[in-house]
Design an enzyme around this catalytic site. Structure first.
Site, PDB file in Angstrom:
ATOM      1  N   LYS B  95       9.527  10.695  -0.932  1.00  0.00           N
ATOM      2  CA  LYS B  95       9.153   9.416  -0.609  1.00  0.00           C
ATOM      3  C   LYS B  95       8.586   9.039  -2.484  1.00  0.00           C
ATOM      4  O   LYS B  95       7.502   8.790  -2.214  1.00  0.00           O
ATOM      5  CB  LYS B  95       8.317   9.047  -0.282  1.00  0.00           C
ATOM      6  CG  LYS B  95       8.041   7.186   0.165  1.00  0.00           C
ATOM      7  CD  LYS B  95       6.424   6.962   1.235  1.00  0.00           C
ATOM      8  CE  LYS B  95       5.829   5.579   0.563  1.00  0.00           C
ATOM      9  NZ  LYS B  95       4.953   5.309   1.224  1.00  0.00           N
ATOM     10  N   GLY B 156      -1.670  -0.638   2.149  1.00  0.00           N
ATOM     11  CA  GLY B 156      -3.373  -0.584   3.058  1.00  0.00           C
ATOM     12  C   GLY B 156      -3.630  -1.878   2.870  1.00  0.00           C
ATOM     13  O   GLY B 156      -5.105  -1.987   3.254  1.00  0.00           O
ATOM     14  N   ALA B 182       4.563   0.011   3.834  1.00  0.00           N
ATOM     15  CA  ALA B 182       3.285  -0.917   3.527  1.00  0.00           C
ATOM     16  C   ALA B 182       2.684  -2.331   3.932  1.00  0.00           C
ATOM     17  O   ALA B 182       3.997  -3.096   3.879  1.00  0.00           O
ATOM     18  CB  ALA B 182       3.625  -0.382   2.328  1.00  0.00           C
ATOM     19  N   GLY B 183       1.804  -2.389   4.373  1.00  0.00           N
ATOM     20  CA  GLY B 183       1.462  -3.281   4.535  1.00  0.00           C
ATOM     21  C   GLY B 183       1.613  -3.705   6.001  1.00  0.00           C
ATOM     22  O   GLY B 183       0.753  -5.171   5.911  1.00  0.00           O
ATOM     23  N   ALA B 204       1.253   4.059   7.656  1.00  0.00           N
ATOM     24  CA  ALA B 204       0.050   4.665   7.531  1.00  0.00           C
ATOM     25  C   ALA B 204      -1.435   3.885   8.077  1.00  0.00           C
ATOM     26  O   ALA B 204      -2.209   3.863   8.996  1.00  0.00           O
ATOM     27  CB  ALA B 204      -0.046   4.832   6.293  1.00  0.00           C
ATOM     28  N   SER B 205      -1.898   3.313   6.847  1.00  0.00           N
ATOM     29  CA  SER B 205      -3.588   2.832   7.265  1.00  0.00           C
ATOM     30  C   SER B 205      -3.677   2.307   8.467  1.00  0.00           C
ATOM     31  O   SER B 205      -4.413   2.540   9.419  1.00  0.00           O
ATOM     32  CB  SER B 205      -3.618   1.933   5.485  1.00  0.00           C
ATOM     33  OG  SER B 205      -3.584   2.100   4.503  1.00  0.00           O
TER      34      SER B 205
END
Lengths: 68, 254
Positions: B95, B156, B182-183, B204-205
């Site tokens: 990645k 994040g 992301a986001g 992820a987050s």
């Protein structure tokens, strides 16, 4: 011989190799999931035992951590 | 089923491992998500290293490792980290992240393209984290990346998909898989990504920092499945005015 290992000053015996640094840092001869860079260049696992250190080398011993 | 870098995947959810409070929380989230691929980063060995607990967890879960180049700001650094990751984990997958700015963590397009070119030439399966720019996404696909991974909004931030139209344009612009990366903040963001035609979502987050990560992982799993079903089902067009679903014929005169 003075080198830097993971950002910290370290003294290694003359004739020490990358494999010696790996053993020192991880406590193992062939730790899984570990890679090494010597002064910015990748040292393949197969070359650890015959890659000698030089004065001033910057050694990075890296492994997996949680990340995005 | 979905094909990524020559691998058949049944889950369209990729889980980032960053941000989990501990490995037990992470393991529970991985299991609940149903994912088959998780990201890891490469960092200095901890002085208390005994064996890598994270890799043991991933083994136990039977998931593939996707190393990232998080924290790299230049193509040179990212290429070196990708090679180190290949040495450490024995995978050609990467990645690719080349960050341009530490406030937004948005990609540096110039460095990203340079790194992607080099890694494709070196035989990597390159999955680049990119912006929501359709032209940049096409350039990355054209130079041989195995997928493109546009940011919905900054890493994040949990702000969701800031420009859904651009995600649709990216879907139209490339033949390789599009993975919204992301986001994402919550399940509806993941569902929207899939409804826009993305092939997969990387979270992820939103999972690891949720109050109950395993519960959110489960929510993401269903959101991705629901969004994909909705995309393939073909949604109704949006209309300015109402259109009755009940026929007028046979209406009684009272």
């Amino acid at each position: 011989m003075n080198v830097t290992v993971n950002g910290k000053a370290a003294t290694m015996l003359d004739g020490a190799t990358v494999a010696d640094v790996v053993r020192e840092v991880t406590g193992q001869d062939a730790p899984r999931g570990v890679a090494v860079a010597r002064s910015g260049a990748v040292v393949p696992r197969s070359a650890w035992s015959h890659t000698g250190l030089a004065e001033g080398d910057r050694i990075e011993v890296l492994t997996a951590t949680q990340g995005g | 089923m979905f094909r990524l870098g020559g691998r058949e995947l049944s889950s369209r959810l990729i889980l980032g491992t960053g941000g989990a409070a501990n490995l037990t929380v992470l393991e529970d989230a991985i299991v609940a998500s149903g994912t088959e691929v998780v990201t890891v980063a490469l960092r200095r060995v901890d002085p208390a290293f005994a064996s890598n607990g994270l890799l043991s967890v991933l083994d136990r879960c039977g998931v593939a490792v996707l190393p990232n180049t998080a924290g790299c700001y230049t193509a040179t650094d990212a290429v070196t980290v990708a090679h180190l990751a290949r040495e450490a984990f024995g995978t050609d997958w990467v990645k690719l992240e080349v960050i341009g700015d530490d406030r937004t963590l948005l990609p540096d397009a110039v460095e990203l393209v340079a790194a992607a070119e080099k890694l494709v030439a070196d035989g990597f399966v390159v999955l680049p984290y990119t912006s929501d720019d359709p032209v940049l996404a096409r350039r990355l696909a054209d130079l041989g990346c195995a997928a493109v991974m546009p940011a919905g909004s900054p890493i994040g931030s949990g702000l969701g998909i800031g420009n859904p139209h651009h995600v649709s344009l990216i879907r139209e612009a490339v033949a390789v898989p599009v993975i919204l990366d992301a986001g994402i903040g919550t399940a509806s963001d993941a569902a929207l990504a899939m409804e826009l035609g993305c092939d997969a979502v990387l979270v992820a987050s939103a999972v690891t920092r949720a109050v109950e990560p395993a519960r959110m992982a489960s929510a993401m799993r269903y959101a991705v499945e629901a969004g994909r079903l909705a995309y393939t089902a073909g949604r109704i067009p949006k209309r300015f005015h109402a259109l009755a679903s009940t026929v007028d014929e046979g209406r009684p005169e009272l």
